[in-house]
Design a protein around this motif. Structure first.
Motif, PDB file in Angstrom:
ATOM      1  N   GLU A  59       0.824  -1.209   0.000  1.00  0.00           N
ATOM      2  CA  GLU A  59       0.000   0.000   0.000  1.00  0.00           C
ATOM      3  C   GLU A  59       0.864   1.268   0.000  1.00  0.00           C
ATOM      4  O   GLU A  59       1.953   1.295   0.561  1.00  0.00           O
ATOM      5  CB  GLU A  59      -0.946   0.033   1.193  1.00  0.00           C
ATOM      6  N   SER A 318      -3.147  13.260 -11.129  1.00  0.00           N
ATOM      7  CA  SER A 318      -3.622  12.135 -11.941  1.00  0.00           C
ATOM      8  C   SER A 318      -2.470  11.301 -12.483  1.00  0.00           C
ATOM      9  O   SER A 318      -2.578  10.078 -12.615  1.00  0.00           O
ATOM     10  CB  SER A 318      -4.479  12.652 -13.104  1.00  0.00           C
ATOM     11  N   LEU A 321      -1.278   9.055  -9.657  1.00  0.00           N
ATOM     12  CA  LEU A 321      -2.259   7.996  -9.396  1.00  0.00           C
ATOM     13  C   LEU A 321      -2.232   6.951 -10.518  1.00  0.00           C
ATOM     14  O   LEU A 321      -2.351   5.752 -10.254  1.00  0.00           O
ATOM     15  CB  LEU A 321      -3.652   8.606  -9.251  1.00  0.00           C
ATOM     16  N   ASP A 322      -2.052   7.405 -11.764  1.00  0.00           N
ATOM     17  CA  ASP A 322      -1.915   6.463 -12.876  1.00  0.00           C
ATOM     18  C   ASP A 322      -0.662   5.607 -12.703  1.00  0.00           C
ATOM     19  O   ASP A 322      -0.672   4.401 -12.982  1.00  0.00           O
ATOM     20  CB  ASP A 322      -1.847   7.216 -14.209  1.00  0.00           C
ATOM     21  N   LEU A 324       0.797   4.739  -9.876  1.00  0.00           N
ATOM     22  CA  LEU A 324       0.567   3.737  -8.834  1.00  0.00           C
ATOM     23  C   LEU A 324      -0.295   2.597  -9.370  1.00  0.00           C
ATOM     24  O   LEU A 324      -0.065   1.427  -9.041  1.00  0.00           O
ATOM     25  CB  LEU A 324      -0.109   4.387  -7.627  1.00  0.00           C
ATOM     26  N   ASN A 325      -1.263   2.929 -10.204  1.00  0.00           N
ATOM     27  CA  ASN A 325      -2.119   1.897 -10.784  1.00  0.00           C
ATOM     28  C   ASN A 325      -1.321   0.974 -11.702  1.00  0.00           C
ATOM     29  O   ASN A 325      -1.472  -0.256 -11.661  1.00  0.00           O
ATOM     30  CB  ASN A 325      -3.263   2.557 -11.561  1.00  0.00           C
ATOM     31  N   GLU A 326      -0.439   1.568 -12.510  1.00  0.00           N
ATOM     32  CA  GLU A 326       0.383   0.769 -13.414  1.00  0.00           C
ATOM     33  C   GLU A 326       1.346  -0.133 -12.642  1.00  0.00           C
ATOM     34  O   GLU A 326       1.653  -1.252 -13.071  1.00  0.00           O
ATOM     35  CB  GLU A 326       1.160   1.689 -14.358  1.00  0.00           C
ATOM     36  N   LYS A 328       0.674  -1.385  -9.833  1.00  0.00           N
ATOM     37  CA  LYS A 328      -0.162  -2.267  -9.007  1.00  0.00           C
ATOM     38  C   LYS A 328       0.118  -2.058  -7.516  1.00  0.00           C
ATOM     39  O   LYS A 328       0.237  -3.012  -6.740  1.00  0.00           O
ATOM     40  CB  LYS A 328       0.029  -3.732  -9.404  1.00  0.00           C
ATOM     41  N   PRO A 330      -1.691  -0.413  -4.441  1.00  0.00           N
ATOM     42  CA  PRO A 330      -2.961   0.152  -3.985  1.00  0.00           C
ATOM     43  C   PRO A 330      -2.753   1.350  -3.068  1.00  0.00           C
ATOM     44  O   PRO A 330      -1.805   1.405  -2.289  1.00  0.00           O
ATOM     45  CB  PRO A 330      -3.617  -1.013  -3.247  1.00  0.00           C
ATOM     46  N   ILE A 331      -3.676   2.300  -3.151  1.00  0.00           N
ATOM     47  CA  ILE A 331      -3.642   3.462  -2.263  1.00  0.00           C
ATOM     48  C   ILE A 331      -4.190   3.049  -0.904  1.00  0.00           C
ATOM     49  O   ILE A 331      -5.240   2.397  -0.823  1.00  0.00           O
ATOM     50  CB  ILE A 331      -4.489   4.623  -2.858  1.00  0.00           C
TER      51      ILE A 331
END
Length: 338
Positions: A59, A318, A321-322, A324-326, A328, A330-331
């Motif tokens: 996280e 953004s 956040l992108d 972190l998504n790439e 994998k 999680p926030i």
């Protein structure tokens, strides 16, 4: 505990002591890590990432910050454009309560769980504490349950107690650099005065957020000294900043930290503090760029400031956040601990 071998073997030692046992490296060992050759950097970053995942998990805590009082600070921190002692472009200004509420609202909308209210002061006076209290009450009245942190300079015990009563759960007060180097960075107060504020904050039950800035003329040995001094404090969070040379300050012509050195610092701090939240803060865009930021997230970092900093623009939230998504990652959810 056995002593660490010399050279690149320090990574094998760190794998046993830090990764397997969760025990941070000593000052000498951190210095060895910081002096590793370039070809060892990928292995260093990979180990730091393993340590982060083992002792902190995947996280990432996301935070936004806002300045409630900008500029006009009486202190002479040589890196800071908000000092009233230097001819910088920054002028003194206050943020009103509606502006504070809107900043908290926008921060929460990014998915962030932490909102830090910052002021450029030696320490808070009655006006500032009143503004903070009113701001926190207005944020709560707006229905926003984001966690609130503060960074208001050096505190008295009464002020610590008042912030606790307001519901501030974390206090940021950076030691900025190694104790041995601090007199070259600030002359209007001491490292020990900063340390005393942190002692009171911790004793009062608030989380301690304490880091500093890399690239202010310190030696590699002093970076290792600083890492261990932070580890001894046992902070909840360590923000890692890299100097942004500010026009008008004594450091305006300092060189920007090289990307590889910045990544070594991130990894070395993780190996010194395996269980601590390490946050990417100011200067990462200038020092590392997009690719380096990803390398840092895969090299020990597990928290990030999104959006703009106090007097410098960050990249759009953004994009972080992108990223972190790439990756994998999680926030961290509100109320979740790292």
């Amino acid at each position: 505990m056995t002593s660490a071998p010399q050279g690149t073997d320090v990574l094998a030692f760190a794998r046993e002591q830090v990764l397997d046992q969760g025990v941070g490296l000593s000052e000498r060992q951190v210095a060895e890590v910081l002096n590793l050759p370039g070809e060892a950097l990928p292995d260093l970053l990979a180990l730091a990432h393993e340590v982060r995942m083992r002792w902190c998990g995947p996280e990432v805590e996301v935070e936004g910050i806002v300045s409630v009082k900008t500029g006009g600070c009486p202190e002479d921190c040589h890196f800071c454009s908000q000092s009233g002692r230097f001819p910088t472009p920054v002028r003194s200004a206050w943020l009103d309560i509606p502006g504070l509420v809107e900043a908290a609202r926008q921060t929460a909308a990014t998915g962030a769980t932490e909102f830090c209210i910052v002021a450029a002061v030696r320490g808070p006076d009655r006006r500032l504490l009143g503004q903070v209290r009113e701001g926190i009450e207005a944020i709560r009245a707006d229905g926003n349950d984001i966690q609130i942190a503060c960074s208001l300079g050096m505190l008295t015990q009464d002020q610590v107690d008042e912030l606790v009563e307001m519901g501030v759960h974390r206090y940021n007060h950076n030691l900025e650099t190694a104790r041995s180097h601090f007199p070259q960075v600030v002359t209007t107060h001491t490292w020990e005065e900063r340390r005393e504020t942190l002692r009171m904050v911790k004793a009062a039950g608030m989380e301690v957020c304490c880091g500093g800035i890399i690239g202010m003329g310190e030696s590699v040995a002093q970076r290792a000294e600083f890492a261990v001094q932070l580890a001894e404090l046992d902070p909840h969070e360590v923000p890692v900043n890299f100097l942004i040379p500010q026009p008008g300050t004594p450091y305006e012509r300092y060189e920007v930290v090289e990307g590889a050195d910045a990544l070594r610092v991130v990894a070395a701090f993780r190996l010194a503090m395996p269980r601590t939240m390490l946050r990417f803060a100011g200067g990462r865009e200038l020092t590392l760029g997009d690719l380096g930021a990803e390398q840092g997230m895969l090299g020990g970092i597990n928290a990030i400031i999104v959006g703009n900093y106090l007097t410098n623009l960050g990249r759009p939230a953004s994009r972080d956040l992108d990223m972190l998504n790439e990756l994998k990652m999680p926030i961290k959810a509100l109320g979740q601990t790292l």
